[in-house]
Each structure stands twice: as C-alpha cells, then as structure tokens.
Design a protein around this motif. Structure first.
Motif, PDB file in Angstrom:
ATOM      1  N   ARG A  24      -9.464   6.702 -13.250  1.00 24.58           N
ATOM      2  CA  ARG A  24      -8.822   5.703 -12.753  1.00 24.58           C
ATOM      3  C   ARG A  24      -7.592   5.339 -12.761  1.00 24.58           C
ATOM      4  O   ARG A  24      -6.850   5.321 -14.125  1.00 24.58           O
ATOM      5  CB  ARG A  24     -10.206   4.174 -12.591  1.00 24.58           C
ATOM      6  N   SER A  25      -7.095   4.660 -11.719  1.00 21.22           N
ATOM      7  CA  SER A  25      -6.294   4.454 -11.439  1.00 21.22           C
ATOM      8  C   SER A  25      -4.578   4.616 -12.246  1.00 21.22           C
ATOM      9  O   SER A  25      -3.792   5.110 -12.674  1.00 21.22           O
ATOM     10  CB  SER A  25      -5.748   2.964 -12.472  1.00 21.22           C
ATOM     11  N   ARG A  31      -3.342   7.623  -9.460  1.00 22.61           N
ATOM     12  CA  ARG A  31      -3.049   8.195  -8.271  1.00 22.61           C
ATOM     13  C   ARG A  31      -4.396   8.612  -7.548  1.00 22.61           C
ATOM     14  O   ARG A  31      -2.943   9.585  -7.442  1.00 22.61           O
ATOM     15  CB  ARG A  31      -1.567   8.046  -8.152  1.00 22.61           C
ATOM     16  N   LEU A  32      -4.853   9.127  -8.273  1.00 19.18           N
ATOM     17  CA  LEU A  32      -6.126  10.488  -7.693  1.00 19.18           C
ATOM     18  C   LEU A  32      -5.845  10.463  -6.674  1.00 19.18           C
ATOM     19  O   LEU A  32      -6.611  11.817  -5.895  1.00 19.18           O
ATOM     20  CB  LEU A  32      -7.078  10.480  -8.732  1.00 19.18           C
ATOM     21  N   ALA A  33      -6.368   9.337  -6.456  1.00 19.72           N
ATOM     22  CA  ALA A  33      -6.941   9.338  -4.551  1.00 19.72           C
ATOM     23  C   ALA A  33      -6.498   9.064  -4.058  1.00 19.72           C
ATOM     24  O   ALA A  33      -6.801  10.627  -2.846  1.00 19.72           O
ATOM     25  CB  ALA A  33      -7.250   7.858  -5.013  1.00 19.72           C
ATOM     26  N   PHE A  74       0.581   3.923  -0.801  1.00 22.82           N
ATOM     27  CA  PHE A  74      -0.147   5.815  -0.748  1.00 22.82           C
ATOM     28  C   PHE A  74       0.004   4.743   1.474  1.00 22.82           C
ATOM     29  O   PHE A  74       0.173   6.116   2.052  1.00 22.82           O
ATOM     30  CB  PHE A  74      -1.512   5.909  -0.895  1.00 22.82           C
ATOM     31  N   TRP A  75      -0.112   3.916   1.257  1.00 27.79           N
ATOM     32  CA  TRP A  75      -1.556   4.293   2.876  1.00 27.79           C
ATOM     33  C   TRP A  75      -0.313   3.754   3.903  1.00 27.79           C
ATOM     34  O   TRP A  75       0.231   4.095   4.932  1.00 27.79           O
ATOM     35  CB  TRP A  75      -2.547   2.802   3.310  1.00 27.79           C
ATOM     36  N   HIS A 123       0.481  -1.134  -0.435  1.00 25.19           N
ATOM     37  CA  HIS A 123      -0.109   0.173   0.119  1.00 25.19           C
ATOM     38  C   HIS A 123       0.916   1.503  -0.152  1.00 25.19           C
ATOM     39  O   HIS A 123       1.268   1.425   0.772  1.00 25.19           O
ATOM     40  CB  HIS A 123      -1.110  -0.488   1.229  1.00 25.19           C
ATOM     41  N   LEU A 155     -15.867   9.992  -1.458  1.00 23.13           N
ATOM     42  CA  LEU A 155     -14.886  10.260  -2.221  1.00 23.13           C
ATOM     43  C   LEU A 155     -15.035   9.225  -3.700  1.00 23.13           C
ATOM     44  O   LEU A 155     -15.043   8.276  -3.766  1.00 23.13           O
ATOM     45  CB  LEU A 155     -13.820   8.843  -1.906  1.00 23.13           C
ATOM     46  N   VAL A 158     -13.599   9.173  -7.807  1.00 29.05           N
ATOM     47  CA  VAL A 158     -13.283   9.695  -9.108  1.00 29.05           C
ATOM     48  C   VAL A 158     -13.830   8.644 -10.530  1.00 29.05           C
ATOM     49  O   VAL A 158     -13.924   7.897 -10.611  1.00 29.05           O
ATOM     50  CB  VAL A 158     -11.176   9.032  -9.056  1.00 29.05           C
TER      51      VAL A 158
END
Ligand SMILES: CCCCCCCCCCCCCC(=O)SCCNC(=O)CCNC(=O)[C@H](O)C(C)(C)COP(=O)(O)OP(=O)(O)OC[C@H]1O[C@@H](n2cnc3c(N)ncnc32)[C@H](O)[C@@H]1OP(=O)(O)O
Ligand SMILES: CNCCCN(C)c1ncc(F)c(N2CC(C(=O)NCc3cnc4ccccn34)C2)n1
Length: 409
Positions: A166-167, A169-171, A25-26, A23, A159, A161
């Motif tokens: 999608r996919s 990395r905008l989230a 980002f997380w 993950h 949330l 997009v």
C-alpha cells in the motif's frame, strides 16, 4: 444521539478535507474536478474525445521492477482461487477493521463474465520472484444510459493492492492500465463506485441495514443493542413471518427473461443514470444462481402477467477477530420493480425469503425508490457511504440517490 452527531460531524470534516486534498493522480484524469463544481457552463457528456486506436499506447504501463502484469483467466480454478485469496485477505474493510468483504469464487466468476466480457480486462500483478498475486483490477462492458444517451462503458471494480504494497502509488498504475486496455476496445467511458471521496462523485448514497439475525449482529459488533432495549425485545422487534404474503410470488425462471426484461427496462427509464439491459443481460445478471444472486417475481394468479420483481445478491463478510463467528451472511438489494404489489410488501417478502435462507442482514442503498420502504421495514442507516463516479463523462448535476438506477457489485 449525541455520538451520532459527533460521528456525522467527523465525517463532514473528513469529506470537506478531502475536497481540499491534493489529488495528484486524479487531477490528471478526465473526471469532474472539484474546482469545476458549480461551473454549469461546461457541457454534459464526454470530457475528452476518443483517441484514434492507432494512437492508444500499445504496450502495458511500466511496473516497479520486481512485478509483472498478468491477465487473470477466471475460467481457471487455480487462477480464480488466487484472485479469491487476494481479495479475501486484502479487499475492502470497514473503518474499524472488524469486517472484510469475502466475495466468493462463484460470485467473482459471475461478476466478471457478463455478455461480451474481455479477459484482457481482468488484470493482475504478480511478484516475479514469489509468483504471488499482489494486485488486481477489473472491468466489464456495460451499456449505461446517462439521461438520454446510451453509452458503452466499462464498469470498474475489485481494485485491490496487497496490504504489504500500500501507499506506493500502485493504484494509479492499475487504473491507467485498465484504462488503456478499455481504450483498445474503443470504449472511452467508465462507471465505478467507492467508499472513498475522489474527484468527483455524481451521487453519494447511504447504506441501510435490516437486521435478520439481531443476536449475531450484536454479538459480532455489527449492531448495538438499542437504548432501553433488551435482547429478547430486540429479537421480537425484527421477527418476520415464516412465509411470504404476496399471491403468485415465486422464484424467477429462464422462461421469465423476456417479461422481466420488459418490466425492468420500463422501470429503469425513469432514472437519470441506469443500465440499458437487454435479454442477454437480464439472463446473466438476474437469473438466480445459488449463493450468488436471488430473483423473485409476482405472476398474477388471474392473468399470469408478471407484475413485480425483486432481487438481491450474496456478499458475505469475514468477521475479523470474533471467537464465535467467522462469517457475516449479507444480502444486498439489487434491482426491484413494483407495478401492482406495493413496494413495501414486495420488499417485506424479500426480507422473509432472505431470513428463510439464513442471511444475517439485508443491506440496501437509498437509490431508486428504496427510501420509500427503508424506515418502515426497520432498516437502520449504516456508517458506509457509497460514492458513484463516471469516468470521462460530465453530468452537471449532483444526483440525488433517488435519481440513480444503477447498482454495482
Ligand atoms: C475509459 C475506461 C476508464 C477505466 C478506469 C476508470 C477509473 C476507475 C477507478 C478505480 C475504481 C475502483 C472501484 C473499486 O474497486 S472500489 C474498492 C477499492 N478497493 C479497496 O478499497 C480495497 C482495499 N484497499 C486497497 O486495496 C488499496 O487501498 C487501493 C488499491 C484501493 C488503493 O491503493 P493504495 O492505498 O496503496 O494507494 P496508492 O498509493 O497506490 O494510490 C493512491 C492514489 O489512489 C487513489 N485511490 C485510493 N483508493 C481509490 C479507489 N478506491 N478508487 C480510485 N482511486 C483510489 C488515491 O486517491 C490516490 O490518488 P490521488 O488522490 O493522489 O489522485
Ligand atoms: C466497489 N464496490 C462497491 C460495493 C461494495 N460494497 C458492497 C460496499 N462498499 C462500500 C461500503 F461502505 C459498503 N458497505 C456495506 C455497509 C456495511 O455492511 N458496512 C459494514 C460492513 C460489513 N462488512 C463490511 C466490509 C467492508 C466494509 C464495510 N462492511 C457499508 N459496501
């Protein structure tokens, strides 16, 4: 039964894979990390201390060149319509892409403007050229109690997009921007739910569904005709009385707010994580609003005391690709309190009212004391799991759903 076990096995594999998954980002965020699971030496409570407000990033995060941030003013009918359309076409779908949540405009206005809300936490992304809304994320303030600490949090939701973006990395950018804007209001914790497994759930809940219109549910593929069941036998199985059974059962009215607040605060005090509602919160979240939220209570005919309460919110789903129906009318169990009327009878009256109002299905999570009525009132387990999360707050205990007293929209 065998295909259920195969499904369950597939889900178990999926979930254990997600534990193994990177993950990127997380792993950078102040949330429970999978590697820390079981390490109960880590103290409960905030993971990171607050940052001095002067050190919080003052300007928005960078977006890819073609896009710009906008703050969505939900009071504006035009903006509210843009948000509605983005979500109606691009928000959560079931795994088989047969349904998509269709939160209404009135519901969104209700969900996003509770007491003390911040317009700046209603965040959109526009394409500079087409001016189209292509992404959205929201926060609303909430006082949430975790064990014995009442914490000012942001409840993060919606949330979304656009499917075409999608996919990319905008989230993570959306999440970092809402985090930054929440920090600017000196709030350092958040609560959110998701159907996906992320680092790290504080609890994982199961959805249960009670058929109210079994013929339509089978026709649209929401349910399947049971083995050795005919349609007429199925309709009879889910039939409900035409009127409620509890004496003194009636709609909640404005003058009930103080009594309902007392009843709800006392009831929610038993759960490990629950909202810390005051009268203003109860007035906003629980006074009935047509096609948004319905609330009923039991006023004792003898003493006129308010002894019980039940509520559900309205969240239709678009039915994707069915000739006969376009919308699934679903009620979602919200907050329920029983002190005198058995919860079973109270919830059966809620089902009766939902059927009277032409809902097709009544959904409930296995949170609070819901497990005590689900099977007996003919709810069936759904395929959807809902994972609960806290941001920047460690709870060293994977909570059972029955220890959770928080329902997000
Ligand atoms: C103090 C204040 C703090 C405030 C913030 C608290 C945190 C709030 C967190 C948000 C609470 C939201 C509550 C709700 O609204 S839950 C409902 C979420 N919405 C939908 O499911 C609608 C349909 N799907 C979409 O619109 C997109 O697929 C979304 C936008 C969901 C992801 O876009 P996309 O598919 O184009 O992916 P990407 O390439 O941009 O980014 C991939 C990264 O994003 C991580 N990802 C994927 N799905 C979610 C998710 N549901 N929560 C958190 N993270 C999620 C994913 O693990 C990966 O990170 P990592 O695994 O590599 O690390
Ligand atoms: C971030 N806010 C969390 C609450 C959003 N909520 C209500 C939600 N989050 C995840 C779920 F798994 C879920 N489920 C209700 C159950 C259900 O009804 N499944 C069939 C179905 C009908 N329509 C749809 C639309 C999307 C997904 C499944 N759908 C599963 N509900």
């Amino acid at each position: 039964e065998s295909d259920v076990s195969v499904d369950a096995l597939a889900r178990k594999v999926q979930e254990s894979l997600s534990l193994a998954k990177r993950h990127k980002f997380w792993e950078t965020q102040p949330v429970g990390q999978f590697k820390d699971l079981g390490d109960s030496s880590l103290p409960e409570g905030p993971i990171e201390p607050p940052t001095p407000l002067s050190e919080v990033k003052q300007e928005p995060y960078n977006l890819p060149n073609l896009y710009e941030w906008i703050t969505c003013n939900m009071d504006s009918d035009e903006m509210c319509s843009e948000v509605y359309n983005l979500l109606s076409n691009n928000y959560v779908e079931d795994d088989e892409n047969m349904f998509r949540f269709n939160y209404s405009k009135e519901f969104l206005r209700w969900a996003l403007r509770p007491p003390g809300y911040f317009k700046s936490w209603h965040i959109g992304v526009r394409a500079k050229s087409s001016k189209k809304l292509v992404a959205f994320i929201t926060g609303v303030p909430a006082r949430v109690r975790a064990r014995d600490s009442v914490v000012n949090m942001a409840e993060i939701n919606f949330l979304c997009v656009h499917k075409k973006l999608r996919s990319k990395r905008l989230a993570p950018v959306m999440i970092k921007e809402v985090t930054r804007r929440v920090h600017l209001e000196n709030i350092w914790q958040a609560a959110y739910t998701a159907g996906v497994v992320l680092p790290t759930p504080i609890s994982t809940c199961q959805y249960w569904h009670r058929s109210l219109n079994p013929k339509k549910l089978i026709d649209v593929g929401f349910s399947r005709l049971g083995a050795r069941m005919t349609m007429s036998r199925t309709i009879k199985l889910y039939k409900l009385p035409d009127s409620t059974a509890t004496p003194g059962f009636r709609k909640m009215e404005p003058h009930d707010v103080p009594a309902v607040t007392r009843l709800l605060r006392k009831y929610l005090s038993q759960f490990l994580v629950a909202p810390d509602f005051d009268e203003d919160d109860v007035e906003h979240w629980l006074l009935p609003k047509v096609d948004v939220v319905d609330s009923y209570l039991v006023e004792s005919p003898e003493t006129h005391e308010i002894t019980d309460f039940c509520s559900f919110y309205t969240l239709p789903s678009s039915i994707l690709g069915n000739q006969n129906y376009s919308t699934l009318k679903a009620a979602y169990s919200y907050y329920n309190v029983s002190t005198t009327t058995p919860l079973l009878q109270l919830m059966n009256d809620a089902l009766i009212v939902a059927k009277q109002k032409d809902y097709d299905v009544f959904n409930a999570l296995d949170v609070m004391q819901n497990e005590s009525f689900l099977k007996e009132l003919k709810f069936g387990p759904g395929d959807g799991k809902l994972h609960y999360y806290l941001y920047n707050y460690r709870i060293n205990h994977i909570m059972r759903p029955s220890e959770l007293g928080l329902v997000l929209l």
